[in-house]
Design an enzyme around this catalytic site. Structure first.
Site, PDB file in Angstrom:
ATOM      1  N   LYS A 185       0.817  -1.221   0.000  1.00 20.82           N
ATOM      2  CA  LYS A 185       0.000   0.000   0.000  1.00 20.82           C
ATOM      3  C   LYS A 185       0.847   1.267   0.000  1.00 20.82           C
ATOM      4  O   LYS A 185       0.614   2.183  -0.779  1.00 20.82           O
ATOM      5  CB  LYS A 185      -0.952  -0.039   1.200  1.00 20.82           C
ATOM      6  CG  LYS A 185      -1.964   1.085   1.230  1.00 20.82           C
ATOM      7  CD  LYS A 185      -3.008   0.851   2.299  1.00 20.82           C
ATOM      8  CE  LYS A 185      -2.453   0.921   3.687  1.00 20.82           C
ATOM      9  NZ  LYS A 185      -1.873  -0.297   4.238  1.00 20.82           N
ATOM     10  N   THR A 220       3.986   1.477  -0.858  1.00 20.43           N
ATOM     11  CA  THR A 220       4.718   1.461  -2.129  1.00 20.43           C
ATOM     12  C   THR A 220       3.852   2.034  -3.246  1.00 20.43           C
ATOM     13  O   THR A 220       4.318   2.836  -4.070  1.00 20.43           O
ATOM     14  CB  THR A 220       5.150   0.023  -2.477  1.00 20.43           C
ATOM     15  OG1 THR A 220       5.884  -0.516  -1.377  1.00 20.43           O
ATOM     16  CG2 THR A 220       6.011  -0.012  -3.724  1.00 20.43           C
ATOM     17  N   ARG A 244       2.251   8.212   6.794  1.00 20.04           N
ATOM     18  CA  ARG A 244       2.482   8.050   8.237  1.00 20.04           C
ATOM     19  C   ARG A 244       3.953   7.741   8.498  1.00 20.04           C
ATOM     20  O   ARG A 244       4.651   7.212   7.651  1.00 20.04           O
ATOM     21  CB  ARG A 244       1.630   6.900   8.781  1.00 20.04           C
ATOM     22  CG  ARG A 244       0.124   7.145   8.702  1.00 20.04           C
ATOM     23  CD  ARG A 244      -0.635   5.877   9.003  1.00 20.04           C
ATOM     24  NE  ARG A 244      -0.307   4.845   8.028  1.00 20.04           N
ATOM     25  CZ  ARG A 244      -0.417   3.540   8.249  1.00 20.04           C
ATOM     26  NH1 ARG A 244      -0.823   3.103   9.419  1.00 20.04           N
ATOM     27  NH2 ARG A 244      -0.114   2.671   7.311  1.00 20.04           N
ATOM     28  N   LYS A 252       6.929  -6.975  10.448  1.00 23.82           N
ATOM     29  CA  LYS A 252       6.323  -6.297   9.310  1.00 23.82           C
ATOM     30  C   LYS A 252       7.333  -5.483   8.496  1.00 23.82           C
ATOM     31  O   LYS A 252       7.180  -5.284   7.303  1.00 23.82           O
ATOM     32  CB  LYS A 252       5.190  -5.390   9.806  1.00 23.82           C
ATOM     33  CG  LYS A 252       4.384  -4.717   8.704  1.00 23.82           C
ATOM     34  CD  LYS A 252       3.212  -3.953   9.299  1.00 23.82           C
ATOM     35  CE  LYS A 252       2.416  -3.240   8.210  1.00 23.82           C
ATOM     36  NZ  LYS A 252       3.138  -2.100   7.625  1.00 23.82           N
ATOM     37  N   ALA A 289      -3.709   1.224  12.383  1.00 23.41           N
ATOM     38  CA  ALA A 289      -5.130   1.200  12.048  1.00 23.41           C
ATOM     39  C   ALA A 289      -5.878   0.059  12.715  1.00 23.41           C
ATOM     40  O   ALA A 289      -7.101   0.079  12.773  1.00 23.41           O
ATOM     41  CB  ALA A 289      -5.317   1.113  10.534  1.00 23.41           C
ATOM     42  N   PHE A 326      -3.546  -0.708   6.905  1.00 23.40           N
ATOM     43  CA  PHE A 326      -4.117  -2.033   6.713  1.00 23.40           C
ATOM     44  C   PHE A 326      -5.225  -2.022   5.654  1.00 23.40           C
ATOM     45  O   PHE A 326      -5.187  -1.226   4.719  1.00 23.40           O
ATOM     46  CB  PHE A 326      -4.589  -2.611   8.051  1.00 23.40           C
ATOM     47  CG  PHE A 326      -3.466  -2.852   9.017  1.00 23.40           C
ATOM     48  CD1 PHE A 326      -2.373  -3.611   8.659  1.00 23.40           C
ATOM     49  CD2 PHE A 326      -3.486  -2.294  10.293  1.00 23.40           C
ATOM     50  CE1 PHE A 326      -1.319  -3.825   9.545  1.00 23.40           C
ATOM     51  CE2 PHE A 326      -2.437  -2.502  11.182  1.00 23.40           C
ATOM     52  CZ  PHE A 326      -1.355  -3.276  10.807  1.00 23.40           C
ATOM     53  N   PHE A 374       3.590  -8.405  -9.431  1.00 24.50           N
ATOM     54  CA  PHE A 374       4.730  -9.269  -9.112  1.00 24.50           C
ATOM     55  C   PHE A 374       5.117 -10.018 -10.384  1.00 24.50           C
ATOM     56  O   PHE A 374       4.265 -10.275 -11.248  1.00 24.50           O
ATOM     57  CB  PHE A 374       4.369 -10.271  -8.004  1.00 24.50           C
ATOM     58  CG  PHE A 374       4.395  -9.698  -6.621  1.00 24.50           C
ATOM     59  CD1 PHE A 374       5.372 -10.083  -5.709  1.00 24.50           C
ATOM     60  CD2 PHE A 374       3.441  -8.770  -6.207  1.00 24.50           C
ATOM     61  CE1 PHE A 374       5.395  -9.557  -4.419  1.00 24.50           C
ATOM     62  CE2 PHE A 374       3.450  -8.245  -4.930  1.00 24.50           C
ATOM     63  CZ  PHE A 374       4.440  -8.642  -4.026  1.00 24.50           C
ATOM     64  N   TRP A 398       6.957  -0.886  -8.263  1.00 21.35           N
ATOM     65  CA  TRP A 398       8.026  -1.489  -7.474  1.00 21.35           C
ATOM     66  C   TRP A 398       9.298  -1.640  -8.318  1.00 21.35           C
ATOM     67  O   TRP A 398      10.391  -1.367  -7.844  1.00 21.35           O
ATOM     68  CB  TRP A 398       7.585  -2.860  -6.928  1.00 21.35           C
ATOM     69  CG  TRP A 398       8.574  -3.454  -5.975  1.00 21.35           C
ATOM     70  CD1 TRP A 398       8.653  -3.256  -4.629  1.00 21.35           C
ATOM     71  CD2 TRP A 398       9.666  -4.323  -6.307  1.00 21.35           C
ATOM     72  NE1 TRP A 398       9.714  -3.952  -4.093  1.00 21.35           N
ATOM     73  CE2 TRP A 398      10.350  -4.621  -5.103  1.00 21.35           C
ATOM     74  CE3 TRP A 398      10.127  -4.889  -7.500  1.00 21.35           C
ATOM     75  CZ2 TRP A 398      11.472  -5.452  -5.060  1.00 21.35           C
ATOM     76  CZ3 TRP A 398      11.245  -5.717  -7.457  1.00 21.35           C
ATOM     77  CH2 TRP A 398      11.906  -5.992  -6.252  1.00 21.35           C
TER      78      TRP A 398
END
Length: 556
Positions: free
Chosen positions: A72, A74, A95, A106, A274, A302, A382, A410
Site C-alpha cells: 500500500k 509502495t 504516516r 512487518k 489502524a 491495513f 509481481f 516497485w
C-alpha cells in the site's frame, strides 16, 4: 539478483531538501532542517497559505493484508511519482513508521523497490524524533499521575480506576501487565499498570487530529487519566500536565518534509496503527499538502475495513476533509491466499483461487461505494503474476463497476503508474464524489458499532457482556456524538485472523471500551486484539546490523 530496498535507497540521488521544497512552493527560510535531506515546516508558512485553494484528495487503501504482501505504501509513493511524471503537481502525505514493526516482522513503512521515500533508514528509525516526543509526553503524564497519588492524592484518585498506561515504541509483550511502585514507601503506592506501544497512545491520536498547537494543548487537557471512587473523571488538566506536554511536542507537531526516489515532495507525519487506533497521518500534514498541490495522495493503514473506514468516519469527519477518489491496492499473490492457497504455493498459477480471493476485494469495493467516493483497483504487480490471473482480477472488478489497472511501480517507479495516475486524475476531476460518512454523529454509540460490524465487516451481530453494555450506555450520555474507533485484527473482516476471504454472518465480540476524550472518539476493542504487540519467534531485529562501512543492513 534483485537489489534490496535498502540497497536501492542507498543509491538514491537525493536533492537538497530546500530544492524539493522549492518545487512545491516552500521557501528555504520556512524550513527547520534536520540535515540536508529532512526538514520540518514552520507554522508561519503553514498559516500563510491558508487562503490557497485546496487540491484533490486521493486515498490509497487495500484488501485485508496477508503474509504475501500488498504494497500500500509502495503504491502510494508510486502513484505520487506517477502523477508528477504526467505533469501534475502532487504531494504524498504518509504516516511515520513505528520501531515495533521495524524490529518485529512487518518491516518499515517507507515504500519499497523503486517507489520509496528517502532517506529510508532515517525515516524507519528515529527520523526527526516525533515518536520519542510523543512517548515522553505520554510518560510525563504517567509520572505526574503517580506523583500526585504519592504526595497525598488531593484529587482523590482511585488507584483501581487509573486508565492511563505508560508507552514505549517497541513490541514487548512482557510489559502488557505490570505492577509499579514496588520496593517500599519511598517508591509510591503499588498498583497494577501496563504499557501500550506509542502508536496506540491517545496522544498519538490527538497529535494526528489536532489542527494547530493551541488545539493540541486543549485536547491534551481533555485526556481522562483516572476516576475517583465516586467515578468522577480526572483530566490531564487537573494534574497540570498539558503545558509541559505541549512544550515537549512543540517541534514534533510541525510536518516533516522528505522526498521520493524521483525527488518529489512527501510529508511524513504521525503514525497510529489502524488495527488499534485510527491509522492515518496528521491532519496538519494532509491539509498543508492540499494547500500546496493539485493532488494529494495519502494512505490509511491495513485493509479498507479498518484504515479507510476510520479515515472516512474519524479523520474526514473531524477535519472537514472531502476525498475525491480511492485507490484499492491488491496483489494476485494476496488474492490467492484469500482464495485458500498456502504461501509456499503462491508462485504457481491458480486462476480459480484468484477468483475466489476476489470476494475479499469485492467487499472492499462495495464498502467504499457506501461512502460515495469513486474507486479504482491497483494491481501491484509481481513477476510471478500471469495474464490469466490478472484477467480474473479485472473481470471481478468490472462486474462491480470498478476498473483494475496493473501498476509496476516497485520495479519501474513512477513510469509504472502512469496509466493508474491518468485514471485517478479522471476520477478525482469527475466531480462524482459526494463523500458521506457511514453513520451520522447523532446515531447512538451501540448502533454505530453495529453499523460498522454489519455494513463493513459483514457480521450478523455484535455481542458484549453486561458490564461492557453498561459502560457504553454510560458513555452515551456525554459522548454519544463521538465516532467509534474499532480495534480489530487487520487480517480478516471478522475478529478471527485465520478467517480469510469475505466471511459473513459472524459475530463481533466487544471485549472492552475506552474513552479517548482528547482525541474525540470511543475505542472499541474486539476479539483478541492487543495494544502492545509482541515480537515473533524470529524477530527482524536478529538480521539488522552495521556493516564494516558503518552502513545499516537488514532493514526493509
Amino acid at each position: 539478483m534483485a537489489k534490496s530496498d535498502i540497497e536501492i535507497a542507498r543509491e538514491a540521488k537525493m536533492q537538497p531538501i530546500t530544492e524539493v521544497a522549492k518545487k512545491v512552493g516552500i521557501p528555504a527560510d520556512q524550513l527547520l532542517q534536520y540535515g540536508p535531506h529532512k526538514a520540518k515546516l514552520s507554522f508561519d508558512f503553514i498559516n500563510s497559505i491558508q487562503g490557497n485553494k485546496d487540491g484533490k484528495l486521493i486515498l490509497v487503501t487495500a484488501i485485508n493484508p496477508t503474509p504475501a504482501g500488498e504494497g500500500k505504501t509502495t503504491t502510494t509513493v508510486g502513484l505520487g511519482d506517477g502523477l508528477n511524471r504526467i505533469g501534475k503537481k502532487a504531494i504524498m502525505a504518509l504516516r511515520e513508521p513505528s520501531l515495533g514493526p521495524c524490529f518485529g516482522v512487518k518491516g518499515g513503512a517507507a515504500g519499497g523497490g523503486y517507489a520509496q521515500v528517502v532517506p529510508m533508514e532515517d525515516i524507519n528509525l528515529h527520523f526527526t524524533g516525533d515518536f520519542h516526543a510523543i512517548g515522553v509526553a505520554h510518560n510525563l503524564l504517567s509520572a505526574l499521575l503517580d506523583n500526585h497519588i504519592y504526595w497525598g492524592n488531593e484529587l482523590g484518585i482511585d488507584s483501581r480506576r487509573v486508565q492511563w498506561k505508560r508507552v514505549v515504541d517497541m513490541n514487548d509483550r512482557a510489559l502488557r501487565a505490570i505492577t509499579n511502585s514496588m520496593g517500599g514507601v519511598a517508591n509510591g503506592y503499588p498498583r497494577q499498570d501496563g504499557y501500550d506501544i506509542v502508536v496506540a497512545s491517545e496522544i498519538m491520536a490527538i497529535f494526528c487530529l489536532s489542527k494547530d498547537l493551541n488545539d493540541l494543548s486543549n485536547r491534551l487537557g481533555d485526556i481522562i487519566v483516572a476516576y475517583t471512587r465516586e467515578k468522577k473523571p480526572i483530566y490531564a488538566r487537573d494534574l497540570k500536565g498539558p503545558g509541559a506536554m505541549a512544550v515537549l511536542l512543540k517541534d514534533a507537531i510541525s510536518p516533516n518534509l522528505v522526498q521520493t526516489l524521483e525527488n518529489n515532495a512527501a510529508f511524513i507525519h504521525g503514525g497510529p496503527f489502524a488495527n488499534i487506533a485510527h491509522g492515518c497521518n496528521s491532519v496538519i500534514a494532509t491539509k498543508t499538502a492540499l494547500k500546496l498541490a493539485d493532488y494529494v495522495v495519502t494512505e490509511a493503514g491495513f485493509g479498507a475495513d479498518l484504515g479507510a473506514e476510520k479515515f472516512f468516519d474519524i479523520k474526514c469527519r473531524k477535519a472537514g476533509l472531502k476525498p475525491d477518489a480511492v485507490v484499492i491496492v491488491a496483489t494476485v499473490r494476496a488474492l490467492k491466499m484469500h482464495g485458500g492457497v498456502a504461501k509456499a504455493d503462491l508462485g504457481d498459477e491458480n486462476v480459480e483461487a484468484v477468483t475466489t480471493g476476489c470476494e475479499n476485494l469485492a467487499r472492499h469495493i462495495a464498502n467504499i461505494k457506501k461512502f460515495n467516493v469513486p474507486a479504482v483497483v491497483a494491481i501491484n504487480q509481481f513477476i510471478t503474476d500471469t495474464d490469466a490471473e490478472i484477467a480474473a482480477v479485472s473481470a471481478a472488478c468490472e462486474a462491480l463497476g470498478a476498473k483494475a489497472i496493473v501498476a509496476s511501480h516497485w520495479s519501474n517507479g513512477g513510469a509504472g503508474t502512469e496509466e493508474l495516475a491518468h485514471h485517478v486524475v479522471e476520477l478525482a476531476d469527475s466531480g462524482v464524489a459526494d463523500f458521506t460518512p457511514l453513520y451520522p454523529d447523532e446515531m447512538p454509540l451501540w448502533e454505530k458499532i453495529e453499523t460498522i460490524a454489519t455494513e463493513i465487516y459483514g457480521a450478523s451481530e455484535v455481542i458484549a457482556d453486561a458490564a461492557v453494555r453498561k459502560q457504553i450506555a454510560e458513555l452515551q450520555e456525554n459522548y454519544g456524538h463521538y465516532p467509534v474507533c474499532m480495534a480489530k485484527t487487520q487480517y480478516s473482516f471478522s475478529t478471527d485472523p485465520a478467517l480469510l476471504g469475505a466471511p459473513s454472518g459472524h459475530a463481533v465480540p466487544v471485549r472492552e471500551v475506552r474513552l479517548s476524550a482528547g482525541a474525540g472518539f470511543i475505542v472499541v476493542v474486539t476479539g483478541a486484539i492487543m495494544t502492545m504487540p509482541g515480537l515473533p519467534r524470529q524477530p527482524a531485529a536478529n538480521n539488522i546490523y552495521l556493516n564494516d562501512e558503518g552502513q545499516i543492513e537488514g532493514l526493509f
